[in-house]
Write an enzyme that holds these catalytic residues in place. Structure first.
Site, mmCIF file in Angstrom:
data_model
loop_
_atom_site.group_PDB
_atom_site.id
_atom_site.type_symbol
_atom_site.label_atom_id
_atom_site.label_comp_id
_atom_site.label_asym_id
_atom_site.label_seq_id
_atom_site.Cartn_x
_atom_site.Cartn_y
_atom_site.Cartn_z
ATOM 1 N N HIS A 299 50.544 -39.206 73.591
ATOM 2 C CA HIS A 299 51.331 -39.998 72.656
ATOM 3 C C HIS A 299 50.962 -39.672 71.215
ATOM 4 O O HIS A 299 50.353 -38.638 70.935
ATOM 5 C CB HIS A 299 51.143 -41.487 72.971
ATOM 6 C CG HIS A 299 52.438 -42.213 73.195
ATOM 7 N ND1 HIS A 299 53.184 -42.753 72.171
ATOM 8 C CD2 HIS A 299 53.122 -42.465 74.331
ATOM 9 C CE1 HIS A 299 54.271 -43.333 72.667
ATOM 10 N NE2 HIS A 299 54.265 -43.175 73.988
ATOM 11 N N ASP A 300 51.298 -40.579 70.322
ATOM 12 C CA ASP A 300 51.439 -40.394 68.886
ATOM 13 C C ASP A 300 50.512 -39.343 68.269
ATOM 14 O O ASP A 300 49.286 -39.431 68.379
ATOM 15 C CB ASP A 300 51.157 -41.713 68.165
ATOM 16 C CG ASP A 300 52.025 -42.853 68.651
ATOM 17 O OD1 ASP A 300 52.586 -43.552 67.807
ATOM 18 O OD2 ASP A 300 52.139 -43.061 69.886
#
Length: 515
Positions: A299-300
């Site tokens: 993720h991010d």
């Protein structure tokens, strides 16, 4: 190239004997857009030529290389301290509600086991602590009844001398790595003492032990089996490599965490793997089976990842492999992802400059490969077979290059491209800006036996096609392109199939139309 799927001649033989597929549903209707007129013309072939991507060398990612990283210069110590005011635990003790969880499970002021100053093994912990905190239940089988924190400048090695490290669900045990953690040739299991067995999934909100590796740390898992970790709580998803929670620990900002997870098995986790603001992680040669929400979920703002040679299947709620929110400059190669509740592989939310190559995604309950709002990605040599919706689906993404892919026997479209206005979907457009635009290049490969159409593309900025084989149409009327391509089908097929020339389809400038 490493082969991990059906040989094309055998597949085409099977297609000739296959009856038309029943359609579960039809492609979603494109958003209402201003009507554009499109033109079809020949494109220069040399501009579409591209060499196969050079894959990263995976030969160095071995158990032996992991073992060579373990520092043996200093012996560490084992101490028990209160969980309060510990930087590595603030995400789990902040506020009365979180603290109450550990008070209830420990029946008193919560404590944790801290490993400090050097190298420690489970046997060292058992020698230092009473059975009420850390017990050796059988030779090489240990049960942790408190959380275990590996401090900065310390190392925990759970190795082959440990048959199994069990983390008590009832007592609220979990693993936190703020230094170095090595798990090799062993088993780590979330343990339900009442059942004398793994803490198998029952409810999203029910605490289950987990493993989190913080910013500045390194996590190495090799030739091991990790079972039943994680639940629906921030940073507690299963096996996570993550920076500290934003804005809560500003003084603790450390380098991006990293690690290798190789040749291991991950079973029944809330998320099989999760990372956040991490770098250069290697996920290689693993099996992810029967995980709850996702198999593999970087993720991010993670980057430089290698996700290679994994087998991901049986994910119960969502996708097999997904990268989301600016996961850039990474490799997803030679994986098998099948029998997942939604898509096999997803590239999501402004994740760019990734190579998705030589994967096999099949028999997933949505698409084989999905790209959402993520431009500048390359799909090369993938086999996308027998998925319940589209083979390859592309939404709101520009400069997508599809080279030498096989998309066959999918229930809807072989390649489906569309735009969509997401402003009414609850999506945070400040975090996830996007343009409702799509463009792609499709070169080589085969589209065969897909249920509704080989290609359906609506409202593109441009589409280029060259050397694409379209075989075994499911409809008696033959090949039927859809969307904008369907409106220009005769011109497209004349150039593409009869004249064997590259085809460019793009809108006519309205000003040119009025001249």
């Amino acid at each position: 190239m490493q082969s991990n799927g059906l040989a094309l001649p055998l597949l085409l033989s099977a297609l000739c004997l296959t009856a038309p597929l029943a359609l579960a549903d039809q492609p979603a209707q494109a958003e209402q857009q201003p009507q554009l007129d499109y033109r079809v013309r020949s494109a220069p072939a040399d501009e579409l030529h591209m060499e196969a991507p050079k894959l990263p060398d995976l030969s160095g990612y071995t158990k032996e290389a992991v073992l060579a990283k373990i520092p043996h210069s200093a012996k560490g110590k084992v101490v028990v301290r209160r969980m309060l005011r510990q930087d590595a635990l603030k995400d789990f003790t902040g506020g009365n509600e979180r603290l109450r969880e550990w008070i209830k499970r420990q029946q008193g002021m919560p404590q944790a086991i801290f490993i400090e100053g050097g190298l420690v093994t489970p046997q060292d912990i058992a020698d230092a602590l009473p059975d009420s905190q850390f017990a050796e239940q059988a030779p090489g089988v240990y049960l942790a009844r408190l959380p275990i924190v590996v401090a900065q400048n310390a190392t925990l090695h759970v190795g082959k001398e440990t048959n199994e490290l069990r983390l008590s669900q009832e007592r609220g045990s979990f693993l936190v790595n703020d230094g170095l953690m090595f798990i090799t040739d062993t088993r780590v299991t979330a343990w339900r003492e009442a059942d004398n067995g793994p803490a198998t999934f029952r409810d999203p909100k029910e605490f289950r032990p987990f493993l989190v590796s913080w910013g500045g740390s390194e996590l190495y898992i090799a030739s091991s089996v990790i079972t039943s970790l994680g639940y629906s709580n921030s940073k507690s998803y299963g096996v996570s490599i993550t920076q500290y929670t934003p804005n809560q620990h500003k003084i603790l900002q450390r380098p991006e965490p990293t690690g290798w997870l190789i040749d291991s098995e991950f079973v029944d986790h809330w998320y099989g793997f999760y990372c956040y603001e991490a770098q250069n992680i290697v996920i290689k040669g693993n099996t992810y089976r029967d995980n709850i929400v996702y198999g593999i979920d970087p993720h991010d703002r993670s980057h430089g990842l290698i996700i290679a040679d994994n087998t991901v299947f049986g994910t119960k709620k969502k996708h097999g492999i997904i990268i989301s929110r600016e996961v850039n400059d990474s490799w997803i190669i030679n994986n098998k992802s099948y029998d997942n509740k939604l898509s096999g592989i997803v590239i999501d939310r402004d994740s760019v400059r990734n190579v998705i190559a030589y994967n096999k995604t099949y028999e997933n309950y949505s698409d084989g490969i999905t790209l959402y709002e993520s431009g500048d990605n390359l799909l090369w040599g993938n086999q996308v077979l027998s998925n319940k919706r589209h083979g390859i689906r592309i939404r709101n993404s520009e400069n997508i290059r599809l080279y030498e892919n096989l998309s066959a026997l999918n229930q809807l479209t072989g390649v489906y491209g569309h735009i969509k206005d997401l402003s009414g979907t609850g999506r945070n457009l400040q975090l996830d800006p996007y343009d409702a635009k799509i463009s792609m290049i499709i070169v080589g490969g085969t589209l065969a036996g897909n249920g509704s159409s080989p290609i359906n593309i609506d409202s593109p900025l441009s589409v280029e096609l060259y050397r694409v084989k379209m075989l075994a149409p499911s409809k008696s009327t033959g090949i039927q392109l859809a969307g904008i391509l369907g409106e220009k089908q005769d011109e497209i097929l004349d150039l593409l199939l009869r004249k064997r020339q590259p085809v460019l389809i793009d809108p006519i400038d309205p000003e040119q139309m009025t001249n």
